[in-house]
Enzyme design. Sequence first.
Site, PDB file in Angstrom:
ATOM      1  N   HIS A   1       3.572   1.829  11.784  1.00  0.00           N
ATOM      2  CA  HIS A   1       2.429   1.620  12.687  1.00  0.00           C
ATOM      3  C   HIS A   1       2.217   2.768  13.662  1.00  0.00           C
ATOM      4  O   HIS A   1       1.190   2.831  14.324  1.00  0.00           O
ATOM      5  CB  HIS A   1       2.617   0.301  13.448  1.00  0.00           C
ATOM      6  CG  HIS A   1       3.133  -0.801  12.564  1.00  0.00           C
ATOM      7  ND1 HIS A   1       4.471  -1.077  12.410  1.00  0.00           N
ATOM      8  CD2 HIS A   1       2.475  -1.642  11.724  1.00  0.00           C
ATOM      9  CE1 HIS A   1       4.630  -2.067  11.527  1.00  0.00           C
ATOM     10  NE2 HIS A   1       3.436  -2.418  11.096  1.00  0.00           N
TER      11      HIS A   1
ATOM     12  N   GLU B   1       0.244  -0.521  16.498  1.00  0.00           N
ATOM     13  CA  GLU B   1      -0.609   0.616  16.112  1.00  0.00           C
ATOM     14  C   GLU B   1      -1.579   0.956  17.239  1.00  0.00           C
ATOM     15  O   GLU B   1      -1.861   2.139  17.495  1.00  0.00           O
ATOM     16  CB  GLU B   1      -1.379   0.290  14.819  1.00  0.00           C
ATOM     17  CG  GLU B   1      -2.169   1.505  14.335  1.00  0.00           C
ATOM     18  CD  GLU B   1      -3.025   1.214  13.113  1.00  0.00           C
ATOM     19  OE1 GLU B   1      -2.614   0.411  12.249  1.00  0.00           O
ATOM     20  OE2 GLU B   1      -4.117   1.812  13.032  1.00  0.00           O
TER      21      GLU B   1
ATOM     22  N   THR C   1      -6.272   0.564  11.797  1.00  0.00           N
ATOM     23  CA  THR C   1      -6.539   0.728  10.358  1.00  0.00           C
ATOM     24  C   THR C   1      -6.608  -0.594   9.592  1.00  0.00           C
ATOM     25  O   THR C   1      -7.056  -0.616   8.449  1.00  0.00           O
ATOM     26  CB  THR C   1      -5.423   1.571   9.708  1.00  0.00           C
ATOM     27  OG1 THR C   1      -4.162   0.946   9.986  1.00  0.00           O
ATOM     28  CG2 THR C   1      -5.421   2.994  10.215  1.00  0.00           C
TER      29      THR C   1
ATOM     30  N   CYS D   1       0.866  -1.184   0.000  1.00  0.00           N
ATOM     31  CA  CYS D   1       0.000   0.000   0.000  1.00  0.00           C
ATOM     32  C   CYS D   1       0.903   1.234   0.000  1.00  0.00           C
ATOM     33  O   CYS D   1       2.129   1.125   0.144  1.00  0.00           O
ATOM     34  CB  CYS D   1      -0.866  -0.008   1.244  1.00  0.00           C
ATOM     35  SG  CYS D   1       0.152   0.018   2.749  1.00  0.00           S
TER      36      CYS D   1
HETATM   37  O1  0K2 Z   1      -1.248  -5.136   9.299  1.00  0.00           O
HETATM   38  P1  0K2 Z   1      -0.357  -4.589  10.322  1.00  0.00           P
HETATM   39  O2  0K2 Z   1      -0.939  -3.384  11.019  1.00  0.00           O
HETATM   40  O3  0K2 Z   1       0.095  -5.624  11.321  1.00  0.00           O
HETATM   41  O4  0K2 Z   1       0.959  -4.015   9.650  1.00  0.00           O
HETATM   42  P2  0K2 Z   1       1.817  -4.425   8.409  1.00  0.00           P
HETATM   43  O5  0K2 Z   1       1.683  -5.844   8.050  1.00  0.00           O
HETATM   44  O6  0K2 Z   1       3.178  -3.919   8.689  1.00  0.00           O
HETATM   45  O7  0K2 Z   1       1.204  -3.607   7.193  1.00  0.00           O
HETATM   46  C1  0K2 Z   1       1.383  -2.245   7.057  1.00  0.00           C
HETATM   47  C2  0K2 Z   1       0.361  -1.483   7.818  1.00  0.00           C
HETATM   48  C3  0K2 Z   1       1.000  -0.536   8.771  1.00  0.00           C
HETATM   49  C4  0K2 Z   1       0.031   0.412   9.400  1.00  0.00           C
HETATM   50  O8  0K2 Z   1      -1.138   0.472   9.157  1.00  0.00           O
HETATM   51 FE1  SF4 Z   2      -1.006   0.804   4.457  1.00  0.00          FE
HETATM   52 FE2  SF4 Z   2      -1.476   0.793   7.083  1.00  0.00          FE
HETATM   53 FE3  SF4 Z   2      -1.379   3.082   5.759  1.00  0.00          FE
HETATM   54 FE4  SF4 Z   2      -3.390   1.405   5.351  1.00  0.00          FE
HETATM   55  S1  SF4 Z   2      -2.927   2.521   7.242  1.00  0.00           S
HETATM   56  S2  SF4 Z   2      -2.263   2.559   3.797  1.00  0.00           S
HETATM   57  S3  SF4 Z   2      -2.351  -0.578   5.556  1.00  0.00           S
HETATM   58  S4  SF4 Z   2       0.312   1.622   6.059  1.00  0.00           S
END
Ligand code: 0K2
Ligand code: SF4
Length: 329
Positions: free
Chosen positions: A78, A130, A168, A16
């Site tokens: 996060h 997060e 999120t 993303c």
């Molecule tokens: O899905 P998670 O919040 O565990 O995080 P990641 O797998 O690192 O994906 C990026 C999202 C980071 C923040 O939203």
């Molecule tokens: Fe990607 Fe997390 Fe941002 Fe959504 S909130 S755009 S999953 S990094």
Amino acid sequence: MLGGKEVLLAEPRGFCAGVDRAIEIVERALTKFGAPIYVRHEIVHNTFVVNDLKAKGAIFIEELDDVPEGATLIFSAHGVSKAVQQEAVRRGFSIFDATCPLVTKVHVEVAKLAKEGYEFLMIGHKGHPEVEGTMGQLSEGIHLVEDEADVAMVAPRQTEKLAVVTQTTLSVDDAAGIKAAIRARFPSVREPKQQDICYATQNRQDAVKILAPQVDLVIVVGSPTSSNSNRLRELAARLGTPAYMVDNAGELKEEWFTDTARVGLTAGASAPEVLVNEVIARIKQLGAVAVRKMDGIEETIKFPLPKGLKIDEATGLEIEVRKAPETGH
Ligand code: 0K2
Ligand code: SF4
């Protein structure tokens, strides 16, 4: 073994905008300042990404005590609590914040409504960074609810000014159920105008909803710590399709593909496309002859880099933030 079978690729899948930006921040900091660059927590929850950055000179730490004086420190995608942010500033580190702007948006909303006297119910998973970062925007008055049972038990000090925020990367459907329970118990609760679950989480889950019923098996590329990747596997399984999450192609098990005509493949927001390609190559070895992309939403969103790491797209040169020259002497 697959016999002339097909792989159906979810669209969208994988990185993303927030993950792209976070990784780029670490890479640019390494180029600009040289190794080591300290990163608080895994920049994103992906083993391959973290190992790749480690090899380039990033050092991942959880505690600021492990960061030496004068170091450059990056906060993960996060986000961090106010306490971590303030402590990092107090220690004088050179800080770059890779918190996804969509997570920061939630932090800003919490701070704004708290000033107006609001108390919060936060929907999220206990212990996730997060959740710690968002709850840690306040010293009190923010209560974690992980499920409907928590909603029944939660005891805010008052209910006139109560607001909901969420992690999120939750399951959109689970969050909707928990929000309904909150509304039933606290009818005047304030909800964000636009939900906190981000566009990337929503789009990847929507794609799995279309993909899963069309295939015999769903493979999700993602690391075990990745919340959004776990939610994709869980969603496919809930739709009745056997689903497995793998960190890399080496984790695929041959027996999963026995009597499997169509394999659905997706990747969490933190899983790089190179791993998807390796998974496809392995499934081809196991007999797949065709790979087809699903139709799906094209994501064009891109977030700007922090000051000090920006590069002019046209010239490729670094954009310097200069102080105005002193005059009058
Ligand atoms: O899905 P998670 O919040 O565990 O995080 P990641 O797998 O690192 O994906 C990026 C999202 C980071 C923040 O939203
Ligand atoms: Fe990607 Fe997390 Fe941002 Fe959504 S909130 S755009 S999953 S990094």
